[in-house]
Scaffold this motif. Structure first.
Motif, short mmCIF file in Angstrom:
data_model
loop_
_atom_site.label_atom_id
_atom_site.label_comp_id
_atom_site.label_asym_id
_atom_site.label_seq_id
_atom_site.Cartn_x
_atom_site.Cartn_y
_atom_site.Cartn_z
N MET A 1 0.88 -1.01 -0.07
CA MET A 1 -0.09 -0.03 -0.07
C MET A 1 0.79 1.21 -0.09
SD MET A 1 -2.67 0.95 2.97
CE MET A 1 -2.42 2.33 3.96
N ALA A 2 0.53 2.36 -0.79
CA ALA A 2 1.36 3.46 -1.03
C ALA A 2 1.28 4.27 0.42
CB ALA A 2 0.67 4.44 -1.80
N THR A 3 2.41 4.92 0.86
CA THR A 3 2.34 5.77 2.32
C THR A 3 1.26 6.80 2.25
OG1 THR A 3 4.78 5.62 1.84
CG2 THR A 3 3.86 6.99 3.63
N THR A 47 -7.33 15.34 -5.59
CA THR A 47 -7.86 14.71 -6.75
C THR A 47 -7.00 13.94 -7.50
OG1 THR A 47 -9.41 16.73 -7.03
CG2 THR A 47 -9.40 15.11 -8.96
N LYS A 48 -5.68 14.31 -7.63
CA LYS A 48 -5.05 13.45 -7.97
C LYS A 48 -4.58 12.19 -7.18
CE LYS A 48 -2.34 16.63 -11.06
NZ LYS A 48 -2.42 17.97 -10.61
N LEU A 49 -4.43 12.29 -5.79
CA LEU A 49 -4.06 11.21 -4.62
C LEU A 49 -5.19 10.31 -5.09
CD1 LEU A 49 -2.86 13.41 -1.79
CD2 LEU A 49 -1.30 11.98 -3.12
N LYS A 50 -6.44 10.70 -5.10
CA LYS A 50 -7.69 9.83 -5.33
C LYS A 50 -7.41 8.98 -6.65
CE LYS A 50 -11.57 8.44 -4.44
NZ LYS A 50 -11.98 7.97 -3.01
N GLU A 51 -6.96 9.67 -7.79
CA GLU A 51 -6.83 9.09 -9.02
C GLU A 51 -5.75 8.03 -8.83
OE1 GLU A 51 -8.17 12.71 -11.86
OE2 GLU A 51 -5.96 12.00 -12.25
N ARG A 52 -4.99 8.34 -8.02
CA ARG A 52 -3.73 7.07 -7.75
C ARG A 52 -4.23 6.22 -6.79
NH1 ARG A 52 1.45 11.12 -8.82
NH2 ARG A 52 0.41 11.64 -10.85
N ALA A 53 -5.32 6.39 -6.11
CA ALA A 53 -5.77 5.50 -5.12
C ALA A 53 -4.69 5.63 -3.77
CB ALA A 53 -6.04 4.02 -5.41
N THR A 54 -4.11 6.92 -3.67
CA THR A 54 -3.39 6.70 -2.50
C THR A 54 -4.15 7.43 -1.34
OG1 THR A 54 -1.59 7.88 -4.15
CG2 THR A 54 -1.24 8.08 -1.66
N PRO A 55 -4.04 6.46 -0.42
CA PRO A 55 -4.68 6.98 0.85
C PRO A 55 -4.27 8.29 1.63
CG PRO A 55 -3.16 5.16 1.35
CD PRO A 55 -3.00 5.41 0.07
N LEU A 130 -4.85 9.68 14.15
CA LEU A 130 -4.18 8.83 13.17
C LEU A 130 -4.34 7.35 13.63
CD1 LEU A 130 -1.04 10.92 11.88
CD2 LEU A 130 -3.04 10.35 10.67
N SER A 131 -4.29 6.96 14.93
CA SER A 131 -4.50 5.54 15.42
C SER A 131 -5.72 5.19 15.12
CB SER A 131 -3.92 5.24 16.70
OG SER A 131 -4.75 5.78 17.62
N ASP A 132 -6.94 6.15 15.39
CA ASP A 132 -8.03 5.86 15.18
C ASP A 132 -8.43 5.72 13.40
OD1 ASP A 132 -10.81 5.65 15.89
OD2 ASP A 132 -11.07 7.54 15.15
N TRP A 133 -7.70 6.65 12.74
CA TRP A 133 -7.98 6.34 11.12
C TRP A 133 -7.38 5.06 10.77
CZ3 TRP A 133 -4.16 5.67 7.32
CH2 TRP A 133 -4.59 5.70 6.09
N HIS A 134 -6.38 4.77 11.27
CA HIS A 134 -5.54 3.10 10.97
C HIS A 134 -6.61 2.08 11.43
CE1 HIS A 134 -1.65 3.22 9.23
NE2 HIS A 134 -1.45 4.34 10.02
N ALA A 135 -7.16 2.19 12.46
CA ALA A 135 -7.95 1.04 12.94
C ALA A 135 -9.51 1.04 12.13
CB ALA A 135 -8.40 1.35 14.36
N ASN A 136 -9.78 2.23 11.47
CA ASN A 136 -11.11 2.45 10.79
C ASN A 136 -11.18 2.59 9.47
OD1 ASN A 136 -12.73 1.85 13.14
ND2 ASN A 136 -11.87 3.82 13.98
N ALA A 137 -10.12 2.89 8.71
CA ALA A 137 -10.06 3.45 7.34
C ALA A 137 -10.19 2.04 6.40
CB ALA A 137 -8.99 4.15 7.05
N PRO A 138 -11.11 2.00 5.57
CA PRO A 138 -11.01 0.82 4.75
C PRO A 138 -9.68 0.63 3.99
CG PRO A 138 -12.31 2.45 3.81
CD PRO A 138 -11.88 2.88 5.16
N LEU A 139 -9.30 -0.49 3.98
CA LEU A 139 -7.95 -0.78 3.13
C LEU A 139 -8.08 -0.15 1.62
CD1 LEU A 139 -6.54 -4.14 4.07
CD2 LEU A 139 -5.35 -1.87 4.38
N PRO A 140 -7.28 0.62 1.50
CA PRO A 140 -7.63 1.20 -0.15
C PRO A 140 -7.29 0.31 -0.99
CG PRO A 140 -5.33 2.01 0.68
CD PRO A 140 -5.99 1.22 1.82
N TYR A 141 -7.89 0.27 -2.16
CA TYR A 141 -8.04 -0.68 -3.46
C TYR A 141 -6.83 0.15 -4.31
CZ TYR A 141 -8.80 -3.28 -7.37
OH TYR A 141 -8.88 -4.02 -8.53
#
Ligand SMILES: Cc1cc2nc3c(=O)[nH]c(=O)nc-3n(C[C@H](O)[C@H](O)[C@H](O)COP(=O)(O)OP(=O)(O)OC[C@H]3O[C@@H](n4cnc5c(N)ncnc54)[C@H](O)[C@@H]3O)c2cc1C
Length: 553
Positions: A1-3, A47-55, A130-141
């Motif tokens: 997964m991208a940083t 928008t660019k980050l989204k296009e690259r699916a970067t979380p 950020l620890s909350d984000w890590h626990a709940n964010a869906p794994l990016p595709y």
């Protein structure tokens, strides 16, 4: 997964540099810090980050920016990265606005400027978020994503091509997801073409040509050489079989495929009668394994590559491809199979791809979960289709022209259908029309015995009603029967005479056509048993006959 990214936005350079410095110092290595000098610049970056699916893990924005306030920015950013944590930098006087933003944009925290010392006033809060984000964010595709509408024909073609070539992708329906809509609008810049295909490296293709899509998805579409010992046209089971044996015997071989490796078998949800797979195997799985095997042994597979003509410059055979280029070979194998016959009834053409499909369009199955679908036809492929769709649809209605299924279907499938509660079979039924404004909504059939017409509502119709041979490229060159299936071997000898134009002092080999050195195998061959096993077997036998032929020239 991208940083994952933390994005900071502020129009005051001093504040922006200070927050960037602190973030980099604390999060170095774990997050990429991106900064933007205005809301608009930040939206572009997102928008660019989204296009690259970067979380994007966190957005930190100053509230006081003249062109776009922090809250306005976070509102727009939320549409693109809904899971990112949102932090607003505020002055004391902005407290009320910040509290209002908690509901309006789902603000996670507001932070008073200045935040010194950061170890006390900044990092603990951000670490928590950020620890909350890590626990709940869906794994990016981070694979290929296709955005379009379910009812767009070109979206279906792209999905079907990827699915049939077993290229994983994520489908984004812009009618159902505002996030997908935003992404597509940013990519299209006012154009109105679908689908939009997003690749992990950031490249975007709009309504792409399938050859361009294939190349971008990692398939080969251009031959490495221009001359081969053997060229095989068609990568269904027969062509794949020939590809495996050609390379194994040490021949240089190119295998050309217009649509997807696996051919008709690749569209089958479960092949139950292929040797060595006691629980059956999906056609797609079998094709993937066979293609990998042929490539590992050295056969070049060219995808999205259509052969459009064949000519002979003895002893060589020359194949012209759709792009105008040519490949020459010593022996040519035609393994082009056949395709399902189109249903000729009002409405069918208009709705093909929008609820009407030929064969078991596997990529569509999941969309009809809980709905009623129709299967038209009464042969084994229709029976398999019915069993497959019964796993998704609430109701599968099989419309068969014949008096009963036994006329065209194997008994094991008839038994399976009878034992499946959500499949109904209507016999004596001929489809007379289909209806729907921009997608299939109903099917009308006629009882061929009584003439009574009945209309049933449903969402999809899968058609399996017979075959058309793909023999146009050698029409006029090799002998065919009246339906266009290629005649080979002993069938070319009529009343003890070899066919006109045969130039060799020997009889044609069993799989050889009326032109020496051109062979035909699999479903395209007249008189063949149309099965995966026989197609694969003929692929193997053809190579031994190529060997015999090459010793004579
Ligand atoms: C839905 C379905 C289910 C089936 N289930 C079974 C089963 O369970 N068991 C069984 O034994 N058989 C089954 N069959 C039959 C079996 O799939 C076929 O007999 C077999 O696929 C024939 O293989 P083939 O290689 O001769 O032709 P095909 O599979 O038709 O492959 C021909 C290939 O050639 C390509 N091609 C055509 N023209 C060109 C061109 N000009 N340039 C480049 N490429 C070209 C096509 O795109 C295609 O991929 C099923 C068929 C269908 C449709």
């Amino acid at each position: 997964m991208a940083t994952p990214v933390i994005l900071a936005v502020d129009d005051e350079p001093q504040v922006l540099n200070a927050i960037e410095r602190d973030l980099r110092r604390h999060f170095r290595g774990d997050y990429r810090v991106v900064k933007a000098a205005s809301g608009a610049e930040a939206v572009d970056a997102l928008t660019k980050l989204k296009e690259r699916a970067t979380p994007v893990a966190m957005l930190i924005s100053d509230q006081r920016m003249p062109a776009m306030s922090g809250i306005e920015f976070l509102e727009r950013a939320r549409a693109l990265h809904p899971d990112a944590k949102k932090v607003l930098l505020t002055a004391y006087a902005d407290t009320e606005a910040a509290i209002a933003a908690i509901n309006r944009v789902g603000l996670d925290h507001y932070l008073m400027k200045p935040w010194d010392p950061p170890e006390q006033n900044l990092f603990p809060v951000l670490d928590d978020l950020l620890s909350d984000w890590h626990a709940n964010a869906p794994l990016p595709y981070d694979g290929i994503r296709v955005a379009g509408t379910l009812w767009s024909k070109s979206s279906h073609n792209v999905k079907d091509f990827l699915a049939r070539n077993r290229v994983p992708y994520q489908w984004l329906d812009i009618e159902k997801s505002s996030e997908a809509r935003t992404l597509v609008e940013a990519a299209l810049l006012g154009e109105h073409r679908l689908p939009v295909v997003f690749f992990p490296d950031g490249e975007v293709l709009i309504d792409p040509d399938l050859r361009v899509l294939a190349e971008k998805a990692g398939m080969h579409t251009t031959a490495k050489g221009s001359f081969y010992d053997v060229v095989i046209i068609g990568a269904g089971p027969a062509g794949l079989g020939a590809g495996v044996y050609a390379a194994a015997e040490g021949y240089s071989a190119a295998l050309l495929e217009n649509e997807a490796t696996g051919g008709q078998a690749g569209t089958s949800s479960r092949i139950e009668n292929y040797l060595g797979f006691p629980n059956g195997i999906s056609g797609g799985d079998l094709a993937t394994r066979a293609a990998a095997q042929a490539q590992r042994l050295g056969t070049e597979i060219l995808s999205a590559t259509e052969a459009v003509a064949v000519r002979v410059e003895a002893p060589y055979k020359i194949v012209t491809l759709k792009d105008g280029s040519e490949l020459s070979c010593r022996a040519l194998i035609i393994a082009t199979g056949m395709s399902l016959r189109e249903l000729d009834a009002p409405g069918v053409k208009e709705l093909t791809g929008a609820g009407v499909y030929y064969g078991a369009a596997l990529s569509e199955a999941a969309h009809y979960r809980g709905e009623r679908v129709f299967i038209v036809g009464g042969a084994n492929s229709a029976g398999q289709g019915a069993m497959f769709f019964a796993r998704f649809a609430a109701q599968v209605t099989v419309l068969v022209r014949a008096k009963d299924l036994a006329a065209g279907m194997s008994q094991y499938l008839i038994n399976q259908i009878a034992a499946t509660d959500n499949i109904e079979v209507i016999t004596d039924a001929a489809v007379v029309s289909v209806g729907g404004s921009d997608r299939l909504e109903c099917v009308t059939y006629k009882d061929v015995a009584t003439g009574t017409e009945t209309t049933l509502r449903g969402s999809a119709m899968f058609v399996f009603i017979g075959a058309i041979p793909h023999s146009g490229i050698v029409k006029g060159l090799v002998a065919m029967n009246e339906h266009g299936f290629i005649v080979t071997g002993r069938d070319l000898i009529v009343d003890g005479k070899r066919s006109a134009g045969w130039t060799e002092p020997r009889d044609p080999l069993p799989l050889e056509t009326s032109v020496p050195g051109i062979f035909a195998i699999g479903d395209i061959r007249n008189g063949v048993v149309r099965r995966v096993a026989s197609a694969v077997g003929e692929g193997s036998v053809a190579i031994s006959q190529v060997h015999q032929y090459l010793q004579t020239v």
